[in-house]
Write an enzyme that holds these catalytic residues in place. Structure first.
Site, PDB file in Angstrom:
ATOM      1  N   SER A  12       0.853  -1.196   0.000  1.00 55.87           N
ATOM      2  CA  SER A  12       0.000   0.000   0.000  1.00 55.87           C
ATOM      3  C   SER A  12       0.882   1.237   0.000  1.00 55.87           C
ATOM      4  O   SER A  12       1.673   1.448   0.933  1.00 55.87           O
ATOM      5  CB  SER A  12      -0.879   0.025   1.248  1.00 55.87           C
ATOM      6  OG  SER A  12      -1.412   1.333   1.394  1.00 55.87           O
ATOM      7  N   HIS A  37      -1.264  -1.286  -4.341  1.00 55.46           N
ATOM      8  CA  HIS A  37      -2.524  -0.961  -3.663  1.00 55.46           C
ATOM      9  C   HIS A  37      -2.572   0.537  -3.366  1.00 55.46           C
ATOM     10  O   HIS A  37      -1.663   1.091  -2.748  1.00 55.46           O
ATOM     11  CB  HIS A  37      -2.604  -1.779  -2.368  1.00 55.46           C
ATOM     12  CG  HIS A  37      -3.897  -1.665  -1.631  1.00 55.46           C
ATOM     13  ND1 HIS A  37      -5.018  -2.385  -1.971  1.00 55.46           N
ATOM     14  CD2 HIS A  37      -4.252  -0.914  -0.549  1.00 55.46           C
ATOM     15  CE1 HIS A  37      -6.013  -2.101  -1.134  1.00 55.46           C
ATOM     16  NE2 HIS A  37      -5.570  -1.202  -0.260  1.00 55.46           N
ATOM     17  N   ASP A  39      -4.744   3.578  -1.747  1.00 55.33           N
ATOM     18  CA  ASP A  39      -5.791   3.857  -0.763  1.00 55.33           C
ATOM     19  C   ASP A  39      -6.345   5.265  -0.931  1.00 55.33           C
ATOM     20  O   ASP A  39      -5.685   6.251  -0.601  1.00 55.33           O
ATOM     21  CB  ASP A  39      -5.219   3.691   0.651  1.00 55.33           C
ATOM     22  CG  ASP A  39      -5.065   2.230   1.039  1.00 55.33           C
ATOM     23  OD1 ASP A  39      -6.043   1.473   0.877  1.00 55.33           O
ATOM     24  OD2 ASP A  39      -3.962   1.842   1.482  1.00 55.33           O
ATOM     25  N   MET A  41      -8.918   7.962   0.329  1.00 51.83           N
ATOM     26  CA  MET A  41      -9.705   8.290   1.537  1.00 51.83           C
ATOM     27  C   MET A  41     -10.245   9.708   1.402  1.00 51.83           C
ATOM     28  O   MET A  41      -9.538  10.598   0.924  1.00 51.83           O
ATOM     29  CB  MET A  41      -8.811   8.216   2.770  1.00 51.83           C
ATOM     30  CG  MET A  41      -8.142   6.864   2.961  1.00 51.83           C
ATOM     31  SD  MET A  41      -7.212   6.842   4.505  1.00 51.83           S
ATOM     32  CE  MET A  41      -6.491   5.197   4.410  1.00 51.83           C
ATOM     33  N   HIS A  70      -8.437   1.105  -3.797  1.00 49.21           N
ATOM     34  CA  HIS A  70      -9.338   0.851  -2.665  1.00 49.21           C
ATOM     35  C   HIS A  70     -10.000   2.166  -2.287  1.00 49.21           C
ATOM     36  O   HIS A  70      -9.362   3.055  -1.726  1.00 49.21           O
ATOM     37  CB  HIS A  70      -8.494   0.285  -1.512  1.00 49.21           C
ATOM     38  CG  HIS A  70      -9.246   0.035  -0.248  1.00 49.21           C
ATOM     39  ND1 HIS A  70      -8.606  -0.229   0.946  1.00 49.21           N
ATOM     40  CD2 HIS A  70     -10.575  -0.010   0.029  1.00 49.21           C
ATOM     41  CE1 HIS A  70      -9.510  -0.425   1.898  1.00 49.21           C
ATOM     42  NE2 HIS A  70     -10.712  -0.280   1.365  1.00 49.21           N
ATOM     43  N   MET A  72     -12.114   4.370  -0.066  1.00 47.64           N
ATOM     44  CA  MET A  72     -12.718   4.569   1.255  1.00 47.64           C
ATOM     45  C   MET A  72     -13.409   5.917   1.204  1.00 47.64           C
ATOM     46  O   MET A  72     -12.976   6.898   1.836  1.00 47.64           O
ATOM     47  CB  MET A  72     -11.632   4.483   2.336  1.00 47.64           C
ATOM     48  CG  MET A  72     -11.170   3.045   2.571  1.00 47.64           C
ATOM     49  SD  MET A  72      -9.556   2.936   3.352  1.00 47.64           S
ATOM     50  CE  MET A  72      -8.515   3.088   1.902  1.00 47.64           C
ATOM     51  N   MET A 141     -11.203  -6.338   5.567  1.00 48.64           N
ATOM     52  CA  MET A 141     -10.415  -5.385   6.354  1.00 48.64           C
ATOM     53  C   MET A 141     -10.071  -6.024   7.700  1.00 48.64           C
ATOM     54  O   MET A 141     -10.962  -6.507   8.412  1.00 48.64           O
ATOM     55  CB  MET A 141     -11.209  -4.091   6.598  1.00 48.64           C
ATOM     56  CG  MET A 141     -11.523  -3.272   5.359  1.00 48.64           C
ATOM     57  SD  MET A 141     -10.090  -2.748   4.386  1.00 48.64           S
ATOM     58  CE  MET A 141      -9.117  -1.848   5.600  1.00 48.64           C
ATOM     59  N   ASP A 176      -6.532  -6.677   4.125  1.00 45.60           N
ATOM     60  CA  ASP A 176      -5.999  -5.317   4.204  1.00 45.60           C
ATOM     61  C   ASP A 176      -5.966  -4.838   5.646  1.00 45.60           C
ATOM     62  O   ASP A 176      -7.018  -4.633   6.256  1.00 45.60           O
ATOM     63  CB  ASP A 176      -6.866  -4.385   3.344  1.00 45.60           C
ATOM     64  CG  ASP A 176      -6.239  -3.020   3.155  1.00 45.60           C
ATOM     65  OD1 ASP A 176      -5.124  -2.796   3.666  1.00 45.60           O
ATOM     66  OD2 ASP A 176      -6.869  -2.179   2.483  1.00 45.60           O
TER      67      ASP A 176
HETATM   68  C1  DX5 Z   1      -6.165   1.092   5.804  1.00 37.88           C
HETATM   69  C2  DX5 Z   1      -5.724   0.915   4.369  1.00 37.88           C
HETATM   70  C3  DX5 Z   1      -4.624  -0.068   4.244  1.00 37.88           C
HETATM   71  C4  DX5 Z   1      -3.372   0.328   4.950  1.00 37.88           C
HETATM   72  C5  DX5 Z   1      -2.612  -0.887   5.338  1.00 37.88           C
HETATM   73  O1  DX5 Z   1      -7.227   1.976   5.884  1.00 37.88           O
HETATM   74  O2  DX5 Z   1      -6.811   0.498   3.577  1.00 37.88           O
HETATM   75  O3  DX5 Z   1      -4.377  -0.400   2.899  1.00 37.88           O
HETATM   76  O4  DX5 Z   1      -2.542   1.146   4.210  1.00 37.88           O
HETATM   77  O5  DX5 Z   1      -1.516  -0.477   6.077  1.00 37.88           O
HETATM   78  P1  DX5 Z   1      -0.760  -1.440   7.078  1.00 37.88           P
HETATM   79  O6  DX5 Z   1      -0.267  -2.596   6.293  1.00 37.88           O
HETATM   80  O7  DX5 Z   1       0.316  -0.594   7.627  1.00 37.88           O
HETATM   81  O8  DX5 Z   1      -1.779  -1.860   8.113  1.00 37.88           O
HETATM   82 ZN    ZN Z   2      -6.416  -0.424   1.514  1.00 38.04          ZN
END
Ligand code: DX5
Ligand code: ZN
Length: 225
Positions: A12, A37, A39, A41, A70, A72, A141, A176
């Site tokens: 990620s 990956h 993320d 947000m 991904h 969010m 998750m 994840d």
């Molecule tokens: C969390 C994200 C993950 C996160 C994972 O909200 O969706 O992808 O970056 O990070 P680690 O591996 O550090 O838990």
């Molecule tokens: Zn993620």
């Protein structure tokens, strides 16, 4: 994107240097990442804000493997075409992000992407029971989404239920949150094939010391072999 159930490590870039995404993506791919990956947000669905479709589009030319986006965010549907245009290979929406996940998954496929559905830790596997023919990936998750570096929440029972539910269908199970050399074997034994890892891949390394990323990826791979 041909389907197989081999183990895929998906670093990620939430844990990368935000001022240097191009070089960070090239470094993790050179060092053995299978997918990248990404993320997204929105500061609303989750209490953190990262980047949107313009940044994701800028990442695209640096990604030679699979760009796994991904979301969010809520709502999802108004942004689907923008992420298709940005070049996402897989676009994952949360089942908790709105009342119409069925329509959302159809729209993601119609826009030409693989459709993923993510489940927060508090959401049961049964929430996706009627989505099996509309999805290409279920993301379990193992932290509450929003931040990297959180402690792993054990969801192995949920992963086993999903693995049974999926049967022979070509659907990935992605994990994840909090994936490292200790937790990865638990989820792989339960049936997962895509392992997202942020802090466990980026820790101790940098684009100038990319071999650390390689060693971290290799350590996770060895732990699940
Ligand atoms: C969390 C994200 C993950 C996160 C994972 O909200 O969706 O992808 O970056 O990070 P680690 O591996 O550090 O838990
Ligand atoms: Zn993620």
């Amino acid at each position: 994107m041909p389907f197989d159930r081999s183990i895929k490590i998906a670093p990620s870039i939430l844990s990368a240097d935000f001022a240097n995404f191009g070089a960070e993506i090239r470094a993790i791919e050179d060092q053995g990442a299978d997918w990248v990956h990404v993320d997204v947000m929105d500061g609303h669905f989750v209490p953190n804000l990262t980047f949107g479709p313009m940044a994701v589009k800028a990442f695209r030319p640096h990604v030679k493997t699979v760009m796994d986006v991904h979301l969010m965010i809520a709502p999802v549907d108004p942004s689907i075409d923008a992420y298709a245009e940005a070049g996402a290979d897989v676009l994952t929406a949360h089942v908790e992000a709105g009342p119409h996940i069925h329509r959302t998954l159809q729209a993601i496929r119609t826009a030409g992407m693989k459709a993923g559905v993510a489940l927060n830790p508090g959401t049961p596997a049964e929430a996706v029971a009627h989505l099996m023919d509309l999805t290409d990936l279920v993301c379990v998750m193992t932290v509450n989404p929003g931040f990297g570096g959180q402690k792993f929440i054990d969801m192995t029972a949920k992963v086993r239920t999903l693995r049974d539910m999926i049967g022979d269908r070509p659907i990935h199970i992605e994990i994840d949150g909090g994936v490292d050399v200790t937790t990865a074997p638990l989820v792989v034994a339960a049936g997962a094939d895509v392992l997202v890892a942020g802090s466990a891949v980026f820790k101790g390394g940098s684009v100038d010391r990319a071999q650390v990323y390689g060693a971290n990826i290799a350590a996770i791979r060895a732990a699940v072999a």
